[in-house]
Motif scaffolding. Structure first.
Motif, PDB file in Angstrom:
ATOM      1  N   THR A  88     -23.782-102.362 -23.219  1.00  0.00           N
ATOM      2  CA  THR A  88     -22.455-101.692 -22.806  1.00  0.00           C
ATOM      3  C   THR A  88     -21.844-100.911 -21.236  1.00  0.00           C
ATOM      4  N   ASN A 104     -18.458 -98.900 -23.154  1.00  0.00           N
ATOM      5  CA  ASN A 104     -17.871 -98.769 -24.489  1.00  0.00           C
ATOM      6  C   ASN A 104     -18.111-100.491 -25.226  1.00  0.00           C
ATOM      7  N   HIS A 106     -17.458-100.424 -28.564  1.00  0.00           N
ATOM      8  CA  HIS A 106     -16.318-100.701 -29.237  1.00  0.00           C
ATOM      9  C   HIS A 106     -14.579-100.943 -28.048  1.00  0.00           C
ATOM     10  N   ARG A 107     -14.638-101.148 -27.178  1.00  0.00           N
ATOM     11  CA  ARG A 107     -13.135-101.783 -26.339  1.00  0.00           C
ATOM     12  C   ARG A 107     -13.430-103.073 -25.302  1.00  0.00           C
ATOM     13  N   ARG A 157     -20.864 -94.578 -25.947  1.00  0.00           N
ATOM     14  CA  ARG A 157     -19.902 -95.905 -27.391  1.00  0.00           C
ATOM     15  C   ARG A 157     -20.723 -96.349 -27.936  1.00  0.00           C
ATOM     16  N   LYS A 158     -21.061 -96.856 -28.534  1.00  0.00           N
ATOM     17  CA  LYS A 158     -22.043 -97.583 -28.803  1.00  0.00           C
ATOM     18  C   LYS A 158     -22.832 -97.598 -30.004  1.00  0.00           C
ATOM     19  N   PHE A 386     -15.571 -89.396 -22.305  1.00  0.00           N
ATOM     20  CA  PHE A 386     -16.340 -89.777 -24.046  1.00  0.00           C
ATOM     21  C   PHE A 386     -14.777 -89.551 -24.905  1.00  0.00           C
ATOM     22  N   GLU A 389     -12.260 -92.219 -23.279  1.00  0.00           N
ATOM     23  CA  GLU A 389     -12.926 -93.976 -24.247  1.00  0.00           C
ATOM     24  C   GLU A 389     -12.586 -93.780 -25.657  1.00  0.00           C
ATOM     25  N   GLU A 393     -10.336 -96.739 -27.776  1.00  0.00           N
ATOM     26  CA  GLU A 393     -11.155 -97.525 -28.551  1.00  0.00           C
ATOM     27  C   GLU A 393     -10.014 -97.416 -29.811  1.00  0.00           C
TER      28      GLU A 393
END
Length: 799
Positions: A88, A104, A106-107, A157-158, A386, A389, A393
């Motif tokens: 990540t 991140n 999720h990106r 963000r994982k 955050f 991010e 995302e």
């Protein structure tokens, strides 16, 4: 026309640590550190025994992925490094120059790298910092936040469940988990295409273009023979093309109609007329409307104007190492969901935004998708980094997924609003942020802007307003966890909910799955078996949950069968109760469909993809037509498209099959409705509850109900004739009851780990027969196939 070159070959993995001496290990991309070390024989299987405990160092180590490749100028203006998923905390280095840092999972990312590429040999390195070190450093700066677990997952963000859950191991990954490659292009390219699709045939195609030159551009969109075109003047980067398809065939959820889809093509061309090749985006869209009906504080999903009773299951990541989840594997799991009559999967907030294959398969099969944003069971910081991010995302994934017809709901989080209200978080937070700004402001704004065709719901459970108690059964969505944690499963009967988004009961995995995960003794209290039970006091709750329903097990084989059976009964009891309340109750989403590893859990399909008895119970209680005895009446549930009419036959029988009372009544139940038929006293009131049962039959549907719990029923000895014969694809097993057989089940995986049976949990009256089909490629012992512990029923278990 652009060209794409995957960079998946020649990678090596090295630990960047003085304490860990691992270097030059062949690496698979996409993949992760754990799977690479496993393939190299440097670690034992994390899913076997308690090996997980000896692998925590992986998540606390920095890692380097490196590869070399040759490159030759290709005549294009631009070349980008496209990273679809970095897990990540990554630093990307090309030919010794730092390109970017990311944090991140999720990106996805795209970096312009043409100026860094060399003719001939090039090197690419991705350094991954320790996820633990990053998350713990953010926690130290921002202040701790309360949550269900002590791990620092809110600070990175994982995928949260990487850090362990009450059904999952702690296996904190790093790696290039989705494809990576070079894309070269000239002139311009479609940076994003976002079709907004309703049910009236109207499509608004929002296109954002990235330019390398400022020449005029032509955008064309076409679907179902209808096209639209617009010009982009030099410097313009955004456009909306509107198309209207007359009288489109609608996309419907499974069980409600066909899943018609249309191919949408969006073409970007050079508007100078010089014949520059076009760039084309394609996607298969479906025309349908979706909304939430909140009448009376309820929560009803309405598709194309038709209320849908949700027969759902929660979905968790199907593997702790998501790169291993192929389209074929997803297709198998989705087939199991559809086979259990599930019509909705909730993508739970402790996991991921899933792959393109996931949503495409859902579109194809008509499985509705409820998509949580990835926040679960913790207070999350809203400060930087955050806030930015989460915004990035959310914008990316809403854009990516918005055109899939299967997606019917965006949900802000899992249980965080409830945690803040009811779990004592407010005192611990002492005024620090906890995620409210995401759930009540940022995320609904993103959805309203980028996906106005779908409803947004701030979290689950949630009652519809921040000032209301979030887990109120009378409003919105509710999670029911007093059952399993404290109460007997008959407690479900006291609930009158509007929508149940989580509830469930545990059971062990299939015998072959547990045997494959535990190399030592198989006993309920064996240390290695207990390691594959992550719930607090899980095995204590399993035994306590048997209550008076089933006898206490005498050994492992009894424990395995009875706790699996009790899981199936508990969940079936809840679903029958909630379906009987339709339309007041508009849906249930059982926890959970699947597992990410071999474990005792709430799943219907275990971590090796084997069906547990719960799966067979779900297939029955989630069928279009259901008979269930509720509160002195038979609820006739008809969730099919046609009326259900016939003669309802009610029989009160002795355990030997002798008729004690009989009633008949004509019934007709309209489509998508429930009728309640009061039980006449002649069949409702037994002379001896321990020695009688009730049978309700309507057409080809039958339910058998006992007047007493199994531990109080005076069951006869389980006498039957059974034989197995070879047929194409496996065996046919025929069982004829010579006495009552309660919840007959067959477990062929005890003889062949790949074998499975088509049905189970059948109650046979004396003289009745059942035929089971066992799928296997092996030659099995027919005698073993019809003997305990392969063939089981409740009344063979003696206290």
């Amino acid at each position: 026309m652009s060209t794409y070159r995957p960079l998946h070959d020649g990678w090596t993995l090295t630990a960047v640590s003085e304490d860990v001496r691992i270097a030059g290990v062949a690496a698979t991309v996409p993949g992760c550190v754990h799977t690479d070390l496993l393939a190299a024989g440097l670690i034992e299987d994390p899913y076997l025994d308690d090996n997980e405990n000896r692998l925590t160092w992986i998540g606390r180590t920095r890692w380097s992925y490196a590869t070399a490749f040759t490159w030759t100028a290709d005549g294009h203006d631009r070349t980008d490094l496209v990273c679809e998923g970095l897990d990540t905390v990554a630093t990307v280095i090309l030919n010794g120059v730092q390109v970017a840092t990311t944090a991140n999972q999720h990106r996805s990312y795209r970096f312009a790298v043409r100026h860094l590429l060399r003719e001939g040999d090039n090197t690419l390195t991705v350094l991954f910092d320790s996820p633990y070190a990053y998350a713990e450093s953010q926690r130290a700066v921002l202040g701790d936040r309360p949550g269900a677990y002590g791990e620092p997952y809110p600070f990175i963000r994982k995928m949260a469940c990487n850090f362990g859950w009450d059904w999952g191991p702690t296996l904190v990954t790093s790696g290039i988990w989705r494809p990576i490659g070079l894309e070269s292009w000239s002139g311009a390219r479609p940076a994003s295409v976002r079709p907004s699709v309703g049910g009236d045939g109207r499509v608004e195609v929002h296109v954002t273009v990235e330019r390398a030159t400022d020449v005029p551009l032509t955008l064309t969109a076409e679907v179902a023979g209808v096209s639209a075109e617009t010009e982009l003047a030099p410097g313009e980067r955004e456009a909306v093309l509107t198309l209207t398809v007359p009288e489109p065939r609608l996309w419907w959820p499974r069980g409600y109609g066909a899943q018609d889809r249309y191919e949408l093509a969006v073409r970007l061309g050079d508007g100078t007329g010089q014949g520059t090749p076009e760039e084309t985006w394609t996607g298969r869209i479906g025309f349908r409307d979706v909304r939430l009906d909140r009448t009376g504080e309820g929560f009803t999903v309405v598709v194309n104007g038709v209320p849908v009773f949700v027969r759902g299951a929660n979905w968790i990541p199907d593997d702790c190492f998501p790169a291993r989840v192929t389209r074929e594997r997803l297709a198998g799991r989705f087939g199991q969901a559809a086979g259990a009559n599930v019509n909705l999967l909730r993508v739970w907030g402790g996991g991921l935004y899933e792959s393109e294959d996931f949503y495409d398969l859902a579109d194809e099969l008509g499985l509705l998708i409820w998509q949580d944003f990835p926040f679960a069971c913790a207070a999350y910081p809203e400060e930087e980094p955050f806030a930015a991010e989460v915004a990035a995302e959310a914008r990316e994934n809403v854009t990516r997924l918005s055109w899939h017809p299967s997606l019917v709901l965006w949900c802000g989080n899992n249980e965080n609003i409830e945690g803040h209200a009811d779990w004592g978080w407010q005192a611990e937070l002492d005024g620090r942020t906890w995620g409210a700004g995401f759930y009540y402001d940022l995320l609904p704004r993103v959805v309203a802007e980028l996906d106005p065709t779908r409803p947004y719901w701030p979290g689950s459970p949630y009652s519809g307003h921040p000032d209301l108690a979030p887990n109120d059964p009378a409003r919105g969505t509710v999670h029911i966890w007093d059952v399993w944690n404290r109460e007997d499963y008959t407690r479900y009967g006291a609930y009158r909910p509007r929508f149940v988004a989580e509830f469930g009961f545990q059971g062990p995995p299939a015998h072959a799955t547990l045997r494959g995960a535990v190399s030592g003794e198989l006993a309920a209290d064996a240390p290695l078996v207990l390691h594959h039970q992550k719930a607090a006091d899980g095995n204590v709750k399993l035994l306590r949950g048997l209550g008076e329903h089933l006898p206490q097990p005498a050994g492992f084989d009894d424990w395995h069968y009875l706790t699996q059976l009790n899981q199936a009964r508990a969940v079936a009891f809840g679903i029958e109760r909630f379906r009987s309340l339709a339309p007041h109750c508009a849906g249930t989403i059982v926890w959970q469909l699947n597992d990410c590893w071999p474990v005792t859990s709430w799943s219907a399909v275990d971590g090796r993809g084997r069906r547990k008895p719960l799966w067979y119970a779900l297939r029955r209680v989630y069928a279009d037509r259901l008979l269930t005895v509720q509160d002195g009446a038979v609820a006739v549930v008809n969730d099919g498209p046609e009326p259900w009419a016939g003669e309802l036959e009610l029989l009160r029988l002795g355990l030997g099959g002798e008729l004690l009372a009989k009633e008949r009544t004509a019934v007709e139940v309209a489509p998508r409705s429930v009728a309640r038929i009061p039980l006449p006293a002649s069949v409702a009131v037994p002379a001896d509850p321990a020695s009688e049962l009730l049978v309700a039959r309507l057409g080809d549907q039958r339910t058998v109900s006992f007047f007493a719990e199994d531990t109080r029923v005076v069951f006869p000895e389980a006498v039957h004739d059974a034989h197995a014969e070879v047929v194409e694809g496996g065996y046919r097993v025929t069982v004829t009851a010579r006495a009552l057989l309660r919840d007959l089940a067959l477990f062929p995986d005890r003889l062949d780990p790949e074998a499975w049976v088509d049905d189970m949990l059948l109650t046979l009256l004396p003289g009745e027969s059942a035929v089971f089909h066992v799928a296997t490629r092996r030659q099995l012992d027919p005698a073993a196939l019809v003997s305990s512990p392969v063939l089981r029923c409740v009344n063979e278990v003696r206290p």
